[in-house]
Scaffold this motif. Structure first.
Motif, PDB file in Angstrom:
ATOM      1  N   ALA A   1      10.103   4.475   3.436  1.00  0.00           N
ATOM      2  CA  ALA A   1      10.646   3.193   2.994  1.00  0.00           C
ATOM      3  C   ALA A   1       9.831   2.573   1.871  1.00  0.00           C
ATOM      4  CB  ALA A   1      10.714   2.230   4.185  1.00  0.00           C
ATOM      5  N   SER A   2       8.508   2.814   1.858  1.00  0.00           N
ATOM      6  CA  SER A   2       7.663   2.214   0.829  1.00  0.00           C
ATOM      7  C   SER A   2       8.023   2.695  -0.563  1.00  0.00           C
ATOM      8  CB  SER A   2       6.189   2.531   1.114  1.00  0.00           C
ATOM      9  OG  SER A   2       5.778   1.916   2.309  1.00  0.00           O
ATOM     10  N   ALA A   3       8.602   3.891  -0.656  1.00  0.00           N
ATOM     11  CA  ALA A   3       8.933   4.437  -1.971  1.00  0.00           C
ATOM     12  C   ALA A   3      10.000   3.611  -2.676  1.00  0.00           C
ATOM     13  CB  ALA A   3       9.398   5.880  -1.819  1.00  0.00           C
ATOM     14  N   ALA A   4      10.725   2.783  -1.927  1.00  0.00           N
ATOM     15  CA  ALA A   4      11.788   1.977  -2.522  1.00  0.00           C
ATOM     16  C   ALA A   4      11.256   0.739  -3.224  1.00  0.00           C
ATOM     17  CB  ALA A   4      12.789   1.573  -1.443  1.00  0.00           C
ATOM     18  N   VAL A   5       9.936   0.492  -3.173  1.00  0.00           N
ATOM     19  CA  VAL A   5       9.351  -0.699  -3.781  1.00  0.00           C
ATOM     20  C   VAL A   5       9.256  -0.525  -5.288  1.00  0.00           C
ATOM     21  CG1 VAL A   5       7.317  -2.180  -3.922  1.00  0.00           C
ATOM     22  CG2 VAL A   5       8.057  -1.271  -1.710  1.00  0.00           C
ATOM     23  N   SER A   6      10.017  -1.308  -6.017  1.00  0.00           N
ATOM     24  CA  SER A   6       9.935  -1.296  -7.471  1.00  0.00           C
ATOM     25  C   SER A   6       9.829  -2.706  -8.035  1.00  0.00           C
ATOM     26  CB  SER A   6      11.150  -0.582  -8.077  1.00  0.00           C
ATOM     27  OG  SER A   6      12.347  -1.259  -7.716  1.00  0.00           O
ATOM     28  N   ARG A   7       9.964  -3.707  -7.188  1.00  0.00           N
ATOM     29  CA  ARG A   7       9.820  -5.106  -7.583  1.00  0.00           C
ATOM     30  C   ARG A   7       9.349  -5.893  -6.371  1.00  0.00           C
ATOM     31  NH1 ARG A   7      15.717  -7.753  -7.479  1.00  0.00           N
ATOM     32  NH2 ARG A   7      16.581  -6.584  -5.724  1.00  0.00           N
ATOM     33  N   LEU A   8       8.907  -7.111  -6.594  1.00  0.00           N
ATOM     34  CA  LEU A   8       8.329  -7.891  -5.505  1.00  0.00           C
ATOM     35  C   LEU A   8       9.313  -8.148  -4.371  1.00  0.00           C
ATOM     36  CD1 LEU A   8       6.035 -10.502  -7.285  1.00  0.00           C
ATOM     37  CD2 LEU A   8       5.417  -8.386  -6.140  1.00  0.00           C
ATOM     38  N   ASP A   9      10.569  -8.353  -4.689  1.00  0.00           N
ATOM     39  CA  ASP A   9      11.560  -8.618  -3.639  1.00  0.00           C
ATOM     40  C   ASP A   9      11.673  -7.459  -2.658  1.00  0.00           C
ATOM     41  OD1 ASP A   9      12.098 -11.102  -4.618  1.00  0.00           O
ATOM     42  OD2 ASP A   9      13.908 -10.521  -5.719  1.00  0.00           O
ATOM     43  N   ASP A  10      11.319  -6.246  -3.091  1.00  0.00           N
ATOM     44  CA  ASP A  10      11.381  -5.090  -2.205  1.00  0.00           C
ATOM     45  C   ASP A  10      10.289  -5.109  -1.135  1.00  0.00           C
ATOM     46  OD1 ASP A  10      13.556  -4.043  -3.583  1.00  0.00           O
ATOM     47  OD2 ASP A  10      12.273  -2.961  -4.999  1.00  0.00           O
ATOM     48  N   LEU A  11       9.335  -6.039  -1.257  1.00  0.00           N
ATOM     49  CA  LEU A  11       8.260  -6.150  -0.278  1.00  0.00           C
ATOM     50  C   LEU A  11       8.622  -7.062   0.890  1.00  0.00           C
ATOM     51  CD1 LEU A  11       5.236  -6.493  -2.726  1.00  0.00           C
ATOM     52  CD2 LEU A  11       5.764  -4.531  -1.275  1.00  0.00           C
ATOM     53  N   ALA A  12       9.822  -7.638   0.876  1.00  0.00           N
ATOM     54  CA  ALA A  12      10.230  -8.557   1.940  1.00  0.00           C
ATOM     55  C   ALA A  12      10.061  -7.909   3.308  1.00  0.00           C
ATOM     56  CB  ALA A  12      11.681  -8.981   1.727  1.00  0.00           C
ATOM     57  N   GLY A  13       9.370  -8.615   4.205  1.00  0.00           N
ATOM     58  CA  GLY A  13       9.149  -8.137   5.555  1.00  0.00           C
ATOM     59  C   GLY A  13       8.065  -7.088   5.692  1.00  0.00           C
TER      60      GLY A  13
ATOM     61  N   LEU B   1      -2.206   6.182   6.454  1.00  0.00           N
ATOM     62  CA  LEU B   1      -1.910   6.310   7.882  1.00  0.00           C
ATOM     63  C   LEU B   1      -0.698   5.476   8.320  1.00  0.00           C
ATOM     64  CD1 LEU B   1      -5.577   6.167   9.241  1.00  0.00           C
ATOM     65  CD2 LEU B   1      -4.082   8.179   9.161  1.00  0.00           C
ATOM     66  N   ARG B   2      -0.026   4.844   7.350  1.00  0.00           N
ATOM     67  CA  ARG B   2       1.178   4.051   7.594  1.00  0.00           C
ATOM     68  C   ARG B   2       0.919   2.801   8.424  1.00  0.00           C
ATOM     69  NH1 ARG B   2       5.690   6.990   6.162  1.00  0.00           N
ATOM     70  NH2 ARG B   2       5.257   9.198   5.684  1.00  0.00           N
ATOM     71  N   ARG B   3      -0.278   2.271   8.343  1.00  0.00           N
ATOM     72  CA  ARG B   3      -0.581   1.029   9.052  1.00  0.00           C
ATOM     73  C   ARG B   3      -0.237  -0.194   8.226  1.00  0.00           C
ATOM     74  NH1 ARG B   3      -6.521   2.802  11.508  1.00  0.00           N
ATOM     75  NH2 ARG B   3      -5.712   4.409  12.940  1.00  0.00           N
ATOM     76  N   ILE B   4      -0.088  -0.019   6.928  1.00  0.00           N
ATOM     77  CA  ILE B   4       0.409  -1.060   6.039  1.00  0.00           C
ATOM     78  C   ILE B   4       1.435  -0.421   5.113  1.00  0.00           C
ATOM     79  CG2 ILE B   4      -1.644  -2.547   6.120  1.00  0.00           C
ATOM     80  CD1 ILE B   4      -2.630  -1.212   3.575  1.00  0.00           C
ATOM     81  N   ASP B   5       2.190  -1.260   4.413  1.00  0.00           N
ATOM     82  CA  ASP B   5       3.276  -0.742   3.574  1.00  0.00           C
ATOM     83  C   ASP B   5       2.914  -0.631   2.096  1.00  0.00           C
ATOM     84  OD1 ASP B   5       5.408  -0.699   5.671  1.00  0.00           O
ATOM     85  OD2 ASP B   5       4.914  -2.832   5.740  1.00  0.00           O
ATOM     86  N   ALA B   6       1.927  -1.392   1.662  1.00  0.00           N
ATOM     87  CA  ALA B   6       1.534  -1.381   0.251  1.00  0.00           C
ATOM     88  C   ALA B   6       0.104  -1.881   0.135  1.00  0.00           C
ATOM     89  CB  ALA B   6       2.474  -2.251  -0.582  1.00  0.00           C
ATOM     90  N   VAL B   7      -0.515  -1.549  -0.969  1.00  0.00           N
ATOM     91  CA  VAL B   7      -1.855  -2.048  -1.282  1.00  0.00           C
ATOM     92  C   VAL B   7      -1.796  -2.748  -2.630  1.00  0.00           C
ATOM     93  CG1 VAL B   7      -4.196  -1.390  -1.973  1.00  0.00           C
ATOM     94  CG2 VAL B   7      -3.165  -0.360   0.053  1.00  0.00           C
TER      95      VAL B   7
END
Length: 278
Positions: free
Chosen positions: A140-152, A193-199
Protein backbone atom coordinates in the motif's frame (compact mmCIF):
# COMPACT_ATOMS: atom_id res chain seq x y z
CA UNK A 1 82.33 30.87 17.28
CA UNK A 2 80.07 31.60 14.34
CA UNK A 3 76.71 29.81 14.70
CA UNK A 4 74.79 31.46 11.90
CA UNK A 5 74.09 34.75 13.71
CA UNK A 6 76.50 37.63 13.27
CA UNK A 7 77.15 39.51 16.50
CA UNK A 8 76.25 43.20 16.14
CA UNK A 9 79.01 45.76 16.38
CA UNK A 10 79.02 47.79 19.59
CA UNK A 11 77.75 51.30 19.86
CA UNK A 12 75.37 53.16 17.56
CA UNK A 13 75.08 50.42 14.92
CA UNK A 14 73.96 48.01 17.66
CA UNK A 15 71.03 50.24 18.56
CA UNK A 16 69.97 50.57 14.93
CA UNK A 17 69.87 46.80 14.45
CA UNK A 18 66.84 46.32 16.74
CA UNK A 19 64.17 48.00 14.51
CA UNK A 20 65.31 45.84 11.60
CA UNK A 21 65.19 42.68 13.74
CA UNK A 22 61.72 43.56 14.97
CA UNK A 23 60.50 44.14 11.43
CA UNK A 24 61.89 40.81 10.29
CA UNK A 25 60.25 39.03 13.23
CA UNK A 26 56.90 40.64 12.49
CA UNK A 27 57.14 39.64 8.85
CA UNK A 28 57.90 36.07 9.86
CA UNK A 29 54.82 35.99 12.08
CA UNK A 30 52.64 37.32 9.29
CA UNK A 31 53.95 34.67 6.91
CA UNK A 32 53.25 31.95 9.46
CA UNK A 33 49.66 33.06 10.17
CA UNK A 34 46.94 31.06 8.37
CA UNK A 35 45.33 32.72 5.36
CA UNK A 36 42.33 34.71 6.50
CA UNK A 37 43.40 34.61 10.17
CA UNK A 38 41.82 37.37 12.25
CA UNK A 39 43.10 38.15 15.74
CA UNK A 40 39.59 39.28 16.77
CA UNK A 41 38.37 35.68 16.36
CA UNK A 42 38.78 33.00 19.03
CA UNK A 43 41.84 30.78 18.76
CA UNK A 44 39.76 27.71 19.61
CA UNK A 45 36.13 26.77 19.05
CA UNK A 46 34.14 23.79 20.37
CA UNK A 47 31.14 22.98 18.21
CA UNK A 48 28.36 20.41 18.82
CA UNK A 49 25.99 18.33 16.75
CA UNK A 50 24.06 15.08 17.08
CA UNK A 51 25.00 12.02 15.05
CA UNK A 52 23.45 12.58 11.63
CA UNK A 53 24.97 10.49 8.85
CA UNK A 54 26.65 11.38 6.56
CA UNK A 55 26.98 14.91 7.98
CA UNK A 56 28.21 14.03 11.49
CA UNK A 57 29.42 10.54 12.43
CA UNK A 58 31.48 8.82 15.11
CA UNK A 59 33.99 6.24 13.91
CA UNK A 60 36.05 4.49 16.61
CA UNK A 61 36.18 7.61 18.76
CA UNK A 62 36.85 9.97 15.88
CA UNK A 63 34.23 12.45 14.72
CA UNK A 64 33.94 12.79 10.95
CA UNK A 65 31.41 13.57 8.26
CA UNK A 66 30.48 15.95 5.49
CA UNK A 67 29.67 18.93 7.72
CA UNK A 68 32.66 18.18 9.92
CA UNK A 69 35.02 18.34 6.93
CA UNK A 70 33.43 21.55 5.67
CA UNK A 71 33.76 23.23 9.06
CA UNK A 72 37.33 22.00 9.58
CA UNK A 73 38.33 23.56 6.26
CA UNK A 74 36.52 26.83 7.01
CA UNK A 75 38.00 27.06 10.52
CA UNK A 76 41.50 26.34 9.20
CA UNK A 77 41.19 29.23 6.77
CA UNK A 78 40.18 31.49 9.67
CA UNK A 79 43.06 30.39 11.89
CA UNK A 80 40.70 28.70 14.38
CA UNK A 81 41.41 25.33 15.99
CA UNK A 82 37.99 23.64 15.96
CA UNK A 83 36.91 20.69 18.09
CA UNK A 84 33.73 18.66 17.62
CA UNK A 85 31.56 17.03 20.27
CA UNK A 86 28.43 14.91 19.97
CA UNK A 87 25.29 15.73 21.94
CA UNK A 88 21.72 14.40 21.58
CA UNK A 89 19.68 16.88 19.59
CA UNK A 90 17.06 17.72 22.21
CA UNK A 91 19.68 18.29 24.88
CA UNK A 92 21.67 20.41 22.43
CA UNK A 93 18.67 22.62 21.70
CA UNK A 94 17.98 22.94 25.41
CA UNK A 95 21.57 23.94 26.20
CA UNK A 96 21.58 26.56 23.45
CA UNK A 97 18.32 28.07 24.72
CA UNK A 98 19.49 28.29 28.35
CA UNK A 99 21.02 31.70 29.27
CA UNK A 100 23.82 29.90 31.13
CA UNK A 101 24.03 26.91 28.79
CA UNK A 102 27.29 25.08 28.21
CA UNK A 103 27.15 25.14 24.38
CA UNK A 104 28.41 28.15 22.43
CA UNK A 105 28.52 26.68 18.90
CA UNK A 106 26.33 24.13 17.10
CA UNK A 107 25.28 22.95 13.66
CA UNK A 108 23.36 22.38 11.46
CA UNK A 109 20.30 24.36 12.55
CA UNK A 110 17.50 25.89 10.52
CA UNK A 111 16.57 29.50 11.11
CA UNK A 112 13.44 30.25 13.15
CA UNK A 113 12.27 33.49 14.83
CA UNK A 114 12.52 31.83 18.24
CA UNK A 115 16.10 30.67 17.69
CA UNK A 116 17.15 34.05 16.35
CA UNK A 117 16.39 35.54 19.78
CA UNK A 118 19.38 33.79 21.36
CA UNK A 119 21.48 32.42 18.48
CA UNK A 120 23.68 34.20 15.95
CA UNK A 121 23.02 32.96 12.42
CA UNK A 122 25.20 33.79 9.46
CA UNK A 123 23.89 34.61 6.01
CA UNK A 124 25.52 31.72 4.13
CA UNK A 125 24.03 28.27 4.78
CA UNK A 126 26.23 25.39 5.79
CA UNK A 127 23.97 23.01 3.88
CA UNK A 128 20.67 23.04 2.03
CA UNK A 129 18.25 20.57 3.61
CA UNK A 130 15.51 19.13 1.44
CA UNK A 131 13.03 16.83 3.13
CA UNK A 132 11.78 13.74 1.36
CA UNK A 133 9.34 10.91 1.97
CA UNK A 134 10.51 7.32 1.72
CA UNK A 135 8.14 4.35 1.35
CA UNK A 136 8.26 0.64 0.62
CA UNK A 137 8.02 0.02 -3.10
CA UNK A 138 5.69 -2.94 -2.64
CA UNK A 139 2.30 -2.85 -0.96
CA UNK A 140 0.00 0.00 0.00
CA UNK A 141 2.87 2.41 0.70
CA UNK A 142 3.87 2.32 -2.96
CA UNK A 143 0.72 4.28 -3.79
CA UNK A 144 2.07 7.38 -1.99
CA UNK A 145 2.79 10.10 -4.52
CA UNK A 146 1.32 13.12 -2.73
CA UNK A 147 0.55 14.12 0.83
CA UNK A 148 -3.13 13.20 0.60
CA UNK A 149 -2.06 9.59 0.00
CA UNK A 150 -0.71 9.51 3.57
CA UNK A 151 -4.21 9.79 5.08
CA UNK A 152 -4.57 7.31 7.93
CA UNK A 153 -0.91 6.27 7.75
CA UNK A 154 1.98 6.50 10.21
CA UNK A 155 5.00 8.63 9.30
CA UNK A 156 8.27 7.99 11.09
CA UNK A 157 10.42 11.00 11.95
CA UNK A 158 13.57 11.48 13.96
CA UNK A 159 12.93 12.90 17.45
CA UNK A 160 13.46 16.65 17.49
CA UNK A 161 13.14 16.87 13.70
CA UNK A 162 11.63 20.15 12.52
CA UNK A 163 8.48 19.20 10.63
CA UNK A 164 7.49 21.03 7.45
CA UNK A 165 4.29 22.99 7.98
CA UNK A 166 2.32 20.78 5.60
CA UNK A 167 3.26 17.66 7.60
CA UNK A 168 2.79 19.26 11.02
CA UNK A 169 -0.65 20.70 10.19
CA UNK A 170 -1.82 17.37 8.77
CA UNK A 171 -0.75 15.59 11.95
CA UNK A 172 -2.51 18.21 14.10
CA UNK A 173 -5.70 17.65 12.09
CA UNK A 174 -5.44 13.88 12.54
CA UNK A 175 -4.95 13.17 8.84
CA UNK A 176 -1.91 11.01 9.65
CA UNK A 177 0.14 10.06 12.70
CA UNK A 178 3.73 10.89 13.59
CA UNK A 179 5.98 8.28 15.22
CA UNK A 180 9.24 9.60 16.67
CA UNK A 181 12.40 7.50 16.96
CA UNK A 182 15.88 8.49 18.19
CA UNK A 183 17.84 7.66 15.02
CA UNK A 184 17.40 7.62 11.26
CA UNK A 185 18.61 4.02 11.11
CA UNK A 186 15.83 2.93 13.49
CA UNK A 187 13.30 4.78 11.36
CA UNK A 188 14.22 2.99 8.16
CA UNK A 189 14.46 -0.37 9.87
CA UNK A 190 10.89 0.12 11.15
CA UNK A 191 9.80 0.98 7.62
CA UNK A 192 11.43 -2.18 6.25
CA UNK A 193 9.66 -4.23 8.95
CA UNK A 194 6.29 -2.61 8.07
CA UNK A 195 5.88 -1.01 11.48
CA UNK A 196 5.37 2.40 9.88
CA UNK A 197 4.13 3.41 6.44
CA UNK A 198 6.59 6.16 5.49
CA UNK A 199 9.68 7.97 6.70
CA UNK A 200 10.18 11.71 6.52
CA UNK A 201 13.89 12.53 6.47
CA UNK A 202 16.55 14.76 5.01
CA UNK A 203 16.72 13.46 1.44
CA UNK A 204 20.50 12.98 1.49
CA UNK A 205 20.45 11.32 4.92
CA UNK A 206 17.64 9.00 3.84
CA UNK A 207 19.39 7.82 0.69
CA UNK A 208 22.69 7.38 2.54
CA UNK A 209 21.03 5.43 5.38
CA UNK A 210 19.15 3.07 3.05
CA UNK A 211 22.40 2.37 1.21
CA UNK A 212 24.43 1.81 4.39
CA UNK A 213 21.82 -0.53 5.88
CA UNK A 214 21.48 -2.36 2.54
CA UNK A 215 17.70 -2.17 2.72
CA UNK A 216 15.84 -3.42 -0.32
CA UNK A 217 12.51 -2.17 -1.64
CA UNK A 218 12.61 1.34 -0.13
CA UNK A 219 12.38 4.33 -2.44
CA UNK A 220 12.23 8.09 -2.22
CA UNK A 221 9.00 9.52 -3.60
CA UNK A 222 8.29 12.94 -5.03
CA UNK A 223 5.77 15.05 -3.14
CA UNK A 224 4.84 17.88 -5.52
CA UNK A 225 1.89 18.93 -3.38
CA UNK A 226 4.01 19.57 -0.28
CA UNK A 227 5.31 23.12 0.11
CA UNK A 228 8.16 24.17 2.40
CA UNK A 229 9.98 20.85 2.21
CA UNK A 230 13.33 22.62 2.21
CA UNK A 231 15.18 24.41 5.00
CA UNK A 232 18.70 25.76 4.78
CA UNK A 233 20.85 24.93 7.80
CA UNK A 234 23.60 26.95 9.45
CA UNK A 235 26.40 26.93 11.97
CA UNK A 236 25.14 28.95 14.96
CA UNK A 237 26.74 30.72 17.91
CA UNK A 238 25.39 31.81 21.27
CA UNK A 239 24.71 35.55 21.02
CA UNK A 240 27.34 37.75 22.66
CA UNK A 241 29.55 40.71 21.76
CA UNK A 242 31.84 38.57 19.59
CA UNK A 243 29.26 36.42 17.80
CA UNK A 244 28.40 38.78 14.87
CA UNK A 245 32.06 38.90 13.80
CA UNK A 246 32.39 35.13 14.17
CA UNK A 247 29.30 34.44 12.05
CA UNK A 248 30.49 36.91 9.41
CA UNK A 249 33.93 35.27 9.30
CA UNK A 250 32.44 31.83 8.62
CA UNK A 251 30.20 33.39 5.96
CA UNK A 252 33.32 34.66 4.18
CA UNK A 253 35.01 31.26 4.43
CA UNK A 254 31.94 29.43 3.09
CA UNK A 255 31.68 31.83 0.14
CA UNK A 256 35.34 31.29 -0.76
CA UNK A 257 34.95 27.52 -0.46
CA UNK A 258 32.03 27.55 -2.87
CA UNK A 259 33.91 29.77 -5.28
CA UNK A 260 37.12 27.73 -5.32
CA UNK A 261 35.40 24.32 -5.55
CA UNK A 262 36.29 23.10 -2.03
CA UNK A 263 32.66 22.70 -1.02
CA UNK A 264 31.89 20.60 -4.10
CA UNK A 265 35.01 18.49 -3.55
CA UNK A 266 34.08 17.68 0.06
CA UNK A 267 30.43 16.89 -0.63
CA UNK A 268 31.28 14.78 -3.66
CA UNK A 269 33.58 12.63 -1.53
CA UNK A 270 30.55 11.58 0.55
CA UNK A 271 27.69 11.74 -1.92
CA UNK A 272 29.22 11.28 -5.36
CA UNK A 273 27.68 14.56 -6.53
CA UNK A 274 27.54 18.01 -4.88
CA UNK A 275 24.42 18.96 -2.93
CA UNK A 276 21.81 21.25 -4.41
CA UNK A 277 23.13 24.74 -3.79
CA UNK A 278 20.97 27.19 -1.81
Amino acid sequence: MYDGVLAPAPGRRHRRAWPLAAALAAAALLCAAPAGADDTLPARLVCHDDVFVPYFMQNQGRIEGLNVDVLREAASRLGIAIEFRAMPWRRLESELARPQGTVDCAFAMSRTPAREQYLEFGKVPLQPTEYALFVRQAGASAAVSRLDDLAGKVIGVRAGFRLPEAIASGAAQGRWSIAEVPTDAANFQKLALRRIDAVLADGVVGQYTVKQLKLEGIARVATPASPSMRFDTYIVFRKNAASPALAAAFDRAFRRMRQDGSFARITSAYLGTPLLEP
